[in-house]
Scaffold this active site. Structure first.
Site, PDB file in Angstrom:
ATOM      1  N   GLY A   1       0.782  -1.237   0.000  1.00  0.00           N
ATOM      2  CA  GLY A   1       0.000   0.000   0.000  1.00  0.00           C
ATOM      3  C   GLY A   1       0.810   1.282   0.000  1.00  0.00           C
ATOM      4  N   SER A   2       0.147   2.363   0.401  1.00  0.00           N
ATOM      5  CA  SER A   2       0.669   3.722   0.265  1.00  0.00           C
ATOM      6  C   SER A   2       2.014   3.939   0.964  1.00  0.00           C
ATOM      7  CB  SER A   2      -0.348   4.703   0.839  1.00  0.00           C
ATOM      8  OG  SER A   2       0.237   5.967   1.022  1.00  0.00           O
ATOM      9  N   THR A   3       2.838   4.768   0.331  1.00  0.00           N
ATOM     10  CA  THR A   3       4.142   5.107   0.905  1.00  0.00           C
ATOM     11  C   THR A   3       4.001   5.989   2.147  1.00  0.00           C
ATOM     12  OG1 THR A   3       4.327   6.986  -0.568  1.00  0.00           O
ATOM     13  CG2 THR A   3       5.369   4.954  -1.285  1.00  0.00           C
ATOM     14  N   VAL A   4       2.788   6.498   2.390  1.00  0.00           N
ATOM     15  CA  VAL A   4       2.536   7.251   3.624  1.00  0.00           C
ATOM     16  C   VAL A   4       2.773   6.336   4.837  1.00  0.00           C
ATOM     17  CG1 VAL A   4       0.763   8.505   4.932  1.00  0.00           C
ATOM     18  CG2 VAL A   4       0.966   8.851   2.491  1.00  0.00           C
TER      19      VAL A   4
END
Lengths: 397, 128
Positions: free
Chosen positions: B53-56
């Site tokens: 998923g997201s690099t956040v």
């Protein structure tokens, strides 16, 4: 700050300069940042680091990164982290002109703190997804860019070299000036496997459709052969759409992508026609007479595009069709202040330095019409809105 | 039995297994240290296959540290950039266990409580 901790084996070749940074001679922040780059590089099988010329930092919208992201950026900034190469910033979650009827400004204070931390680190307050408009990259040049549409443009249109990096890595590469030599930084990884022939007329709508289709159906690096030379604005929509529905970072466009920035080993050829695209996406193509909102500017409109659209809207725009939102970089907003002000009086809204995809909305429009496959994909996915695709010409009326 | 020490460090903590890849962004709340399945990961030796998923996600791992809910160490089958960056920035020991990952998971699951011990510089995990 110790350079490599006890049990951590060092696999990568490092220059004396890099060793020096890693040992903390230029401060622990820079050492820690380089340690991340080295460790991630090792995990990806890189044998060395390469110097970068331009970093583009994504993942800066407060809506996404929240308090942990803000604290992280503030701590880096307070401890003296600074960009060591030219570094640009992606759009924020607020309209920097502060006039939008759509974009919720609830996180204004928090976003401004994010911006403040970035600017303290000497990151340019560009707040746009078009870093290449501010500094067009050269062929073969190493970059570290976040923001998938910009990455696709850098590799495919300019022949530069960057992987699709996340915001944190792009920021750390900016602080150190280096990135791991892996993936698209290496010529042998820039290998075209699939040829896609498209022989019909390419406009903004078909460019978006072709991009969506490639992202959904092609896994390897494709080369597109077009029968005519495409307009740059259509290339931009195509690449942004493919990068949204797939994980594409390089799509070679024959005759446009600089030679010798890719290699060919084609084992699959596909021909796709305009009528196939229209048939595939027929339920998503707008065919009404009115819309509650039309969204133009995903990716952001460049200065040239903005000027062209201003002219077009001044000449013909039927305001009874619905409201239009134009999304542009702060720089373009300051270039055409007077012209944009005139548009604002005509049911046309101009938002600056923001991106509806990463923002919160004040209300939910019934139907959003856009010429961008990327906006179509993300507004549906993240905001669960009814989004339809249309060409700019049919939106303006 | 560690295949690679990505971030070294001391750890002595109760083992917790999560059976799927974690998207730290969206699946872990840094303010509470809990996953969407209501598992508290703060101070635990967290065993999971990897991240997605997201690099956040990197910021969320950092956020766990900021709010005092970071795991004592993370033991994974696969490590990708989101996780490695987060672990280094938050100073959380991160170990790659590939060859004996299945055995480790099985062992931990069969016991009511398992304690994982790791000493700096050592390439073994002691499972009590």
């Amino acid at each position: 700050m110790d350079q490599v901790q006890d049990g951590e084996a060092q696999l990568m070749y490092l220059t004396r300069e890099q060793e020096r940074i890693l040992s903390g001679e230029e401060g622990w922040v820079k050492a820690k940042a380089l340690r991340v780059i080295v460790k991630v590089g090792e995990a990806l099988g890189a044998d060395e680091l390469v110097k970068i010329r331009h970093a583009h930092v994504s993942g800066i919208s407060y809506t996404n990164i929240g308090e942990p992201g803000l604290k992280f950026l503030e701590e880096l900034a307070e401890n003296g982290a600074e960009a060591t190469v030219y570094t640009t910033s992606n759009p924020t979650c607020i309209d920097l002109a502060g006039e939008s009827s759509l974009i919720d400004q609830g996180y204004l204070d928090q976003q401004l703190l994010v911006n403040k931390a970035l600017e303290k680190m000497k990151i340019k307050p560009t707040y746009t997804c078009l870093p290449y408009m501010l500094r067009p990259p050269s062929p073969h040049e190493h970059l570290t860019w976040g923001e998938s549409n910009a990455v696709a443009m850098a590799n495919s249109f300019y022949g530069a070299r960057t992987n699709r990096e996340g915001g944190p890595i792009a920021l750390l590469a900016s602080i150190t000036g280096y990135i791991y030599n892996a993936g698209l930084h290496k010529l042998e990884e820039r290998c075209v496997k699939t040829l896609i022939k498209y022989e019909d007329k390419l406009d903004d709508l078909t460019a978006s459709l072709l991009g969506l289709w490639i992202g959904e159906n092609i896994d390897e690096i494709p080369m597109i052969e077009l029968s005519t030379i495409p307009r740059i604005q259509d290339v931009k929509l195509l690449l942004a759409s493919a990068a949204a529905t797939g994980s594409h970072a390089l799509i070679v466009i024959k005759g446009l992508t600089p030679l010798k920035t890719y290699i060919e080993d084609i084992n699959d050829k596909i021909t796709i026609r305009r009528k196939d695209l229209i048939r595939t996406y027929k339920d998503n193509i707008w065919s009404g007479k009115n819309y509650s909102l039309a969204y133009i500017g995903c990716p952001h409109l460049s200065a040239t595009e903005t000027l062209r659209i201003i002219k077009l809207l001044e000449k013909k725009y039927d305001r009874t069709m619905g409201k239009i939102i134009l999304s542009i970089p702060p720089l373009v907003s300051s270039l055409f202040r007077k012209e944009l002000e005139a548009l604002r009086n005509k049911n046309i809204e101009v938002i600056t330095g923001t991106c509806p995809v990463v923002a919160r909305f004040k209300y939910r429009p019934d139907i959003i019409v856009t010429n961008s496959g990327k906006a179509f994909f993300y507004l549906r996915k993240l905001h669960r809105l009814d989004v339809r695709l249309a060409s700019l010409n049919s939106i303006i009326g | 039995m560690i295949d690679k020490i990505i971030v070294d460090g001391y750890c002595r903590a109760e083992a917790v297994v999560i059976d799927h890849k974690i998207s730290f962004f969206g699946e872990v709340n840094p303010r509470t240290g809990k996953t969407t399945e209501d598992i508290y990961i703060g101070g635990k030796a967290l065993i999971f296959p990897g991240t997605r998923g997201s690099t956040v996600g990197t910021y969320i791992i950092y956020g766990l540290k900021y709010y005092g809910h970071e795991p004592a160490c993370m033991i994974v089958y696969e490590a990708e950039p989101i996780l490695i960056a987060g672990a280094i920035l938050a100073d959380i020991p991160l170990f790659l266990v590939k060859r004996e990952y299945k055995e480790l998971v099985k062992h931990v699951k069969n016991k009511e409580q398992s304690i994982i011990l790791h000493e700096r510089g050592r390439e073994v995990l002691i499972v009590e």
